[in-house]
Structures are given as C-alpha cells and as structure tokens.
Design a protein around this motif. Structure first.
Motif, mmCIF file in Angstrom:
data_model
loop_
_atom_site.group_PDB
_atom_site.id
_atom_site.type_symbol
_atom_site.label_atom_id
_atom_site.label_comp_id
_atom_site.label_asym_id
_atom_site.label_seq_id
_atom_site.Cartn_x
_atom_site.Cartn_y
_atom_site.Cartn_z
ATOM 1 N N LYS A 1 -11.094 3.024 1.834
ATOM 2 C CA LYS A 1 -9.799 3.683 2.043
ATOM 3 C C LYS A 1 -9.477 3.775 3.538
ATOM 4 C CE LYS A 1 -7.045 5.339 -1.120
ATOM 5 N NZ LYS A 1 -7.236 4.231 -1.910
ATOM 6 N N SER B 1 -8.375 0.570 4.991
ATOM 7 C CA SER B 1 -7.080 0.221 4.374
ATOM 8 C C SER B 1 -6.810 -1.279 4.403
ATOM 9 C CB SER B 1 -5.942 1.029 4.998
ATOM 10 O OG SER B 1 -5.642 0.576 6.295
ATOM 11 N N VAL B 2 -5.747 -1.701 5.054
ATOM 12 C CA VAL B 2 -5.354 -3.111 4.946
ATOM 13 C C VAL B 2 -6.233 -4.031 5.782
ATOM 14 C CG1 VAL B 2 -2.990 -2.513 4.490
ATOM 15 C CG2 VAL B 2 -3.685 -3.013 6.798
ATOM 16 N N GLN C 1 0.808 -1.207 0.000
ATOM 17 C CA GLN C 1 0.000 0.000 0.000
ATOM 18 C C GLN C 1 0.850 1.270 0.000
ATOM 19 O OE1 GLN C 1 -2.329 0.962 3.488
ATOM 20 N NE2 GLN C 1 -4.178 0.771 2.266
#
Lengths: 202, 210
Positions: free
Chosen positions: B101, B104-105, A135
C-alpha cells in the motif's frame, strides 16, 4: 465543476507529476538542455497523457475492474491483475499510432515532435498518470482533466528547468557536482518553490 | 579467489556497484529512487522487487535474444518485464500488504524503469544468460545501494527513526534537537541524491581516474 478545477490545480501545482511524485525524471534530465527541445517534449507528453488516461479509464471500467464485464453477463470476473500489462500496451500502441497519424497529417509538427515520441512510451509519468487514475477511482470527466493537467504540470516543470540550465552554462560549479548532481539540487529547489502552492483550493 | 575476480561474470556484477552505478553515474531509474525513499523499509522492499524483475528479465531476454525479431523487440521486452512486474506485485499484495500500500503505484512503475529497459537493450540482447544474470543482479544491488542510503538518511533525519524504530534518544529531543521536517518531503530527495552523486564522484570515480 469546482471539483474538476480543483483536480486540475492540484495536478499542475501541488502534486506535480515531476516535482512531487518524481515521475518522468529520466527524460526530464536528458532533454532539459535547451528550451526548444524541452517544450517539444513537454507538449508531446501532455498530448499523449491527455489521450491515454481517458482511454485507460474506459478499458479499466469496462473490461478489467471487478464486475466490469457485466455487459457480457460475466459480473463475477475480476481481471484487475492485468492492469499493468494492458495499460502499458495501450500506451505503447497509442504512441505508435499518434506518430503515424501525425506523420501523415501534420508533417511540420511531426518534424518537431517526432523524435520524442518513441521516448514517451517509457516515460513513467504517462503510466503513472493512468495508474493514479485507477487507484484514486476517478470518473471519466475527472480522468480527462487529470490527464491533461498532469501533462501541463510536467510541461511547466521541464520548461522551468531548461530555462535555468541555459543560464547555468555560465556558472562555476565544482567538477564533481557538474551535470547530474547540480541538476538534482536545482530540481529540489524548484520542488520547494512548488511546495508553497499547497493549501490553495477553490 | 583470483579466477573469480578475473571472470567476466564478476566484472559484470561489480561494475554497477561502483563506476557504472545505474543511478548516480548513468542517471537511469531515478523516479522510483526518489519516490519510495521516505523510509528505509519500503526502500528495501522496492529494491528486492526491482532486483527480482531486473535479474529475471535480463535472463529471459538473453535466452530469447536470437528468437526476438529486431523490429518489435521493444514491445517483446516490455511484455516480458510487465509480466514479471505483475508477479512481483501480486506477491507483495499477498504477503506484505502494508508495504505494498505504501509503495502504491511505484511497483507498477518498475515496468517503465529505464534501468530494466536499458540493461535488456544494452546487455541482455548481446550476452549469454549466465553473464546477463550477474549483470542484472549487480545492477539491482547497485540501484539498491543508493536507495538504502537515501532511505536511511531521510528516515533518520526526517523522523528520528530507522526501520520504524526510534533511534534518536529522548534526552536529545529534550535538549532541543528537532527533526528536519523537510526531509520527508519531495525536495529533500532531490538534494540528497545530488549530494550523494557528488560524494561518489569524489571518492570512487576520481580515484579510478588518477
């Protein structure tokens, strides 16, 4: 070079995998009863993380990313939706092979770390390391440093926790708070201490 | 109503809500519970994604339970889970991009969430798809319960908002009320969850034991 040191310091202290990003909590809580076990698990995590993050970097850059298949003449293919399944497969496979290699070449290390290795395949800090690497768009050298430093940060946190828990045996804790509750609160206090590192940079 | 309460499916569904709660009692899947709970909205979205993956993976593993060879079952389960997580992630990216977003991860990390592996191993491998479905749903919601409570507490005390809307009135701020900035940071998540598990012990589990 300075940049790499910054990444390392950040990954160990400020954005500690465990205390700031909450990754790898399950094995952290399960295996922090005594320092020996904790150190063993921490070392195994560091080891696997230092291997898998760069490995996943290579897979991501040369196989999965948009336009990554240029070397096959297929520049317009984007396989990035396969990131999760590939990363977890890489991790599971490398954990398994590390186990086999270790058993063959270093039986003493295997006897110490062996039992923790299967646990690590489902440790979220390992997968998390790879996903953060993807990311944040790290380069190769950066991802090597990031993987190693995140592992060290995790090792540090679990060792501190194990040391506190060994002392805690002698404390008088309300019954409902024993076990999970008090562990969470202690972790919160450690996290607060680690927060004070924020702002340090070279 | 009585036959519903006595059915096994109902028990499989209700146990994770109270005495077998995956987070505060069994201590599984803590990572995401801590990480996404800064605000209420991402917590709810995370719960939905998690419940979907958990229920589906339980059903699929349960349907395939006689076909999966014992030795490689973990890899097979991981593959099933990872495929479902990809579905959830693509869906979130397509329809709720801002929340995706923010998470995220952590959507990707549903793969390694111990609740899913734990239920697949401990329940779905030994029970039929119907029971596994209810077990998955119950565990998803039991997980969700804690997430929503923690998310609401942290957003309310940390920023004075709920679901992004202002809740604490202006006159309170003017008379000297201050948001507790610590709530937004990592340490608060640990402490809030620790206290919730204490409360749950006192209210639910202790009563059951008496």
């Amino acid at each position: 070079m300075i940049e790499l040191i910054n990444i390392a310091v950040k990954a160990i202290f400020m954005e500690n995998m465990l205390l700031a990003l909450f990754l790898g909590m399950c094995s952290f809580l399960a295996c922090s009863k005594n320092i020996r076990t904790a150190t063993g698990l921490g070392l195994a995590v560091t080891f696997v993380m230092a291997i898998t993050v760069p490995m996943n970097w290579m897979i991501n850059t040369y196989l999965l990313k948009e336009g990554a298949l240029w070397w096959l003449g297929l520049a317009d293919i984007d396989l990035s939706f396969l990131v999760f399944i590939t990363f977890i497969a890489t991790i599971a496979a490398s954990v398994q092979s590390v186990e086999i290699i270790m058993e063959k070449f270093s039986p003493t290390l295997y006897a110490n770390l062996g039992i923790f290795l299967p646990l690590i395949a489902v440790n979220c800090s390992i997968l998390g390391g790879s996903l953060f690497m993807e990311q944040r768009g790290y380069g190769f050298a950066e991802s090597v440093v990031f993987g190693l430093a995140s592992g060290i940060g995790w090792l540090l946190a679990i060792c501190v926790m194990a040391a506190i828990q060994e002392k805690l045996k002698y404390a008088d804790i309300p019954k409902g708070l024993q076990g999970f509750g008090i562990n969470m609160i202690i972790t919160g206090l450690i996290a607060m201490a680690f927060m004070s590192f924020s702002g340090i940079s070279f | 109503m009585r036959w519903i309460k006595k059915s096994k499916a109902f028990k499989a569904f209700m146990a994770p809500m109270s005495t077998q709660n995956p987070i505060s009692v069994l201590v599984l899947g803590i990572c995401s519970a801590l990480a996404v709970t800064v605000q209420l909205k991402p917590s709810v979205v995370m719960v939905l994604a998690m419940t979907f993956v958990l229920t589906m993976s339980n059903v699929i593993v349960s349907i395939l339970r006689h076909a999966i060879p014992k030795n490689i079952r973990i890899i097979v389960e991981l593959t099933i889970i990872a495929s479902l997580v990809i579905l959830a992630d693509q869906f979130l990216k397509a329809y709720m991009f801002d929340v995706s977003k923010q998470l995220s991860v952590f959507v990707g990390l549903i793969i390694t969430n111990c609740i899913i592996m734990g239920r697949a191993e401990a329940f779905a491998m030994a029970n039929n798809p119907w029971l596994s479905f209810w077990d998955g749903l119950g565990n998803g919601l039991g997980y969700g319960m804690i997430l929503v409570i923690v998310g609401a507490i942290r957003e309310f005390f940390g920023t004075g908002k709920l679901w992004g809307a202002k809740v604490v009135p202006d006159w309170l701020y003017q008379s000297g009320y201050v948001d507790l900035g610590l709530m937004v940071y990592a340490p608060a998540a640990f402490i809030v969850i620790g206290l919730i598990s204490w409360l749950q012990y006192e209210w639910v589990i202790k009563k059951k034991n008496d």
